[in-house]
Design an enzyme around this catalytic site. Structure first.
Site, PDB file in Angstrom:
ATOM      1  CD  GLU A   4      -2.441   1.185   2.829  1.00 58.09           C
ATOM      2  OE1 GLU A   4      -2.335   0.174   3.556  1.00 58.09           O
ATOM      3  OE2 GLU A   4      -3.138   2.170   3.121  1.00 58.09           O
ATOM      4  CG  ASP A  56      -0.266   1.722   6.228  1.00 58.53           C
ATOM      5  OD1 ASP A  56       0.851   1.203   6.052  1.00 58.53           O
ATOM      6  OD2 ASP A  56      -0.583   2.856   5.818  1.00 58.53           O
ATOM      7  CG  ASP A  82      -4.438   2.428   8.551  1.00 56.76           C
ATOM      8  OD1 ASP A  82      -4.653   1.596   7.639  1.00 56.76           O
ATOM      9  OD2 ASP A  82      -3.863   3.513   8.332  1.00 56.76           O
ATOM     10  CG  ASP A 139      -7.580   4.378   4.446  1.00 55.01           C
ATOM     11  OD1 ASP A 139      -8.813   4.221   4.330  1.00 55.01           O
ATOM     12  OD2 ASP A 139      -6.970   5.439   4.176  1.00 55.01           O
TER      13      ASP A 139
END
Ligand code: 28F
Length: 639
Positions: A429, A502, A504, A506
């Protein structure tokens, strides 16, 4: 009640214990495996007995309770297991719960529906349990019998009270010495129970989790129709659910189907209330019946001209959701494949094809407007399919090669080694993490493909959009093994494809979008165990001259407790915050990283999950996520 001890009693007692011991020595022979799947087989085994009692006309309510102590209770409102003496000198419940295969067939002329690996008997469950308790409500009395350590009688059958109801309640604790894990999954159990409730309309199945205070109740009056409505929940449908049935050569066929605006095909099939996960002759028959009905209708109504090629099966199945349920007499039953999840019975093909063809043809003729809508949808699929074929042929003649190289150049950092089996492709990403990954990687075996922006949501996109999406094309070219029906994992340039995002929201979203793409267009890659998710750390803890990494908040708290000096905690907001060496050591180095292998334990459920999670209506998605909090890790993707 007095127990008459005699020679016969002693002889059967020895045989019983030998039998139970054989089950404990080779559990796999009786329940398939001792992993999560095998553990849940125990539940299905007991539940199937309750369901059989209900199908035979006794009791329309079943409850499953996951108890706080790790045991599980199954309760029915049937007649209750008979409590009298068996000729061996043992009580009937003792015989049923300790002699192998007793209870496989309840009585002459009754209908034992369970198939496959199940139906091996409640005694197998007892043999693999630390303890089991059976409570019987019958003839005004409550009786109880308890076993321990794999089926040894602890408390013989005795009356413990009076009652005005009837039924059987079985509670057992799986033996931790036999099973790798003894944690029951609420999701696994509710999903299967909901399926049973759809197939056995009218009965109520309740599942309760005492540990987490969760409770669900399933009851459907319209069976397969409700099932298809459920599958298409949150989707824009083109008509009301179509339902038809018929019986030929002793085989009963019941089918419900509905087209929706999207492009995915979703066909579920069952035989005698057992799921046929790998399809088989009935599915084949259903597909040919549908194709034939649409081709005839389109030709007779001049929508397909005589010079036009016919629809292919895939054209008339875009956006089709269907549930097929067959009742096949025992003497015709044939199952195939490793897990016996595929129907072999040849008669089932012809019978299902005829019934499907006749009913669909009739439906199309009677419902012109709907017929035209679906046929036009099939025509669009046919046009797109023919265009894609031309493009593929052009690519095979070398015309696409240059284009591919151009698309890949500047994006993909290739591995220098030539051994594809040990090569790894990291999908990363963002460009900054991509940069660190390119620097830190092992150049010989690891390739890096940075992904820019959001990945296309394949659940909502048409096949045209997907095939012209640059990001997905890059990915497809990098893997180099084709896409869709043409995909062949043995041609993959990499032994492992690793999604690295990541830690998180997203990142989780990108993961889901990529998984959706792989699930729809490169499923064999998942089936071959070649798709992984990287597990980057969330925190680094510095103390003295040491630095350690942890992936969760819980681990961080644990770690803090063990450190006896001052320390500093660093939280990584993204992969980009780690330097190249750090990223390599924690997340990419095969010697130190931990990867999550993506697996599909049940394709149909994964399908439902992907549709709900990625479909366009928000409400059902929220609801579904709330109900099934353990979506990602626990059931689908094993660590
Ligand atoms: C929680 C799991 O196992 N339910 C069952 C019955 C009812 C009968 C039965 C079962 C008798 C002689 C075998 C009752 N009355 N739920 C269950 N409900 N087994 S298991 O009979 C077993 C046979 O040998 C039952 C009259 N006939 C049958």
């Amino acid at each position: 009640m007095t127990t008459v001890k005699n020679k016969e009693y002693d002889a059967t007692s020895i045989k019983i214990l030998e039998g139970l011991d054989a089950v404990r020595k080779r559990p796999g022979m009786y329940i398939g495996s001792t992993d999560k799947r095998g553990l849940h087989h125990l539940v299905w085994e007991i539940v199937d007995n309750a369901i059989d009692e209900s199908i035979n006309g006794y009791g329309d309510y079943i409850k499953i309770t996951l108890n706080k102590d790790g045991s599980i209770t199954v309760e029915d409102h049937g007649r209750g297991v008979p409590t009298g003496m068996h000729e061996s000198g043992h009580t009937t419940p003792e015989v049923i719960y300790t002699i192998l295969h007793a209870g496989g067939k309840f009585e002459e002329g009754s209908y034992k529906v369970s198939g496959g690996l199940h139906g091996v008997g409640a005694s197998v469950v007892n043999a693999l349990s630390k303890w089991m308790n059976v409570v019987i409500y019958r003839d005004g009395a409550v009786h109880s019998i308890t076993f321990e350590n794999g089926g040894h009688v602890k408390e013989p059958l005795k009356k413990i009270g009076t009652t005005n109801r009837t039924g059987t309640t079985v509670t057992f604790l799986p033996d931790p010495e036999i099973f790798k894990s003894t944690n029951f999954s609420f999701t696994t159990i509710t999903e299967r129970m909901q399926e049973s409730a759809f197939l056995l309309s009218g009965i109520t199945i309740e599942v309760e989790d005492e540990e987490d205070n969760r409770n669900v109740k399933y009851h459907y009056e319209a069976g397969l129709i409700n099932f298809v409505e459920y599958i298409n929940e949150g989707k824009t449908t083109l008509h009301k659910v179509i339902n038809f049935n018929g019986i030929k050569q002793g085989i009963e066929v019941d089918i419900a189907l509905q087209y929706q605006e999207g492009y995915n095909e979703n066909i579920l099939s069952f035989v005698n209330n057992v799921k046929t996960s790998d399809g088989g002759s009935h599915e084949t028959g259903f597909k040919s019946g549908i194709t034939k009905a649409f081709n005839e209708y389109a030709k007779e109504n001049n929508i397909l001209k005589s010079k036009d090629a016919s629809f292919e099966g895939s054209d008339v199945r875009e956006g089709l959701s269907a549930v097929i349920n067959l009742k096949v007499p025992e003497n015709l039953l044939q199952f195939e494949g490793q897990t016996k999840g595929k129907l072999g019975t040849p008669e089932a093909r012809t019978v299902t094809e005829q019934i499907t063809y006749e009913n669909m043809k009739f439906f199309l003729e009677e419902n012109r407007e709907i017929a035209v809508t679906i046929v036009e949808k099939a025509s669009r699929s046919k046009v797109a399919r023919e265009a894609a074929r031309k493009a593929r042929e052009a690519a095979r003649q070398g015309k696409g090669k240059e284009k591919k190289d151009k698309i890949l150049s500047g994006k993909l950092a290739k591995a220098t080694g030539k051994n594809t089996a040990i090569s790894e492709l990291f999908l990363v990403e963002g460009d900054s993490a991509g940069g660190s990954a390119k620097t830190g990687r092992n150049r010989e075996t690891q390739a890096i493909l940075p992904l820019r922006g959001k990945v296309l949501n394949c659940e909502k996109a048409s096949s045209n959009d997907i095939h012209s999406n640059e990001e997905l094309n890059t990915l497809t070219y990098a893997i180099g093994a084709g896409i869709g029906n043409d995909f062949d994992p043995s041609e993959s340039n990499y032994g492992k494809v690793i999604i690295m995002t990541d830690a998180d929201d997203d990142g989780a979203h990108i993961q889901i979008l990529l998984l959706t793409f792989f699930y729809r267009f490169m499923r064999p890659l998942i089936e071959a165990g070649m798709l992984y998710i990287a597990n980057p750390p969330l925190y680094a803890i510095d103390y003295g001259k040491y630095k350690e990494y942890v992936a969760t908040d819980e681990e961080l708290e644990e770690k803090k407790k063990t450190i006896k000096q001052s320390y500093k905690v660093q939280r990584f907001k993204g992969l980009g915050e780690m330097d190249a060496d750090e990223l390599y050591e924690t997340t990419m180095n095969p010697a130190t990283r931990s990867l999550i292998k993506v697996s599909i334990t049940d394709a149909a459920l994964a399908e439902k999950r992907v549709s709900v999670l990625m479909g366009d209506k928000v409400e059902p998605r929220k609801e579904w996520i709330n109900e099934n909090v353990d979506f990602t890790l626990e059931d689908d993707f094993r660590r």
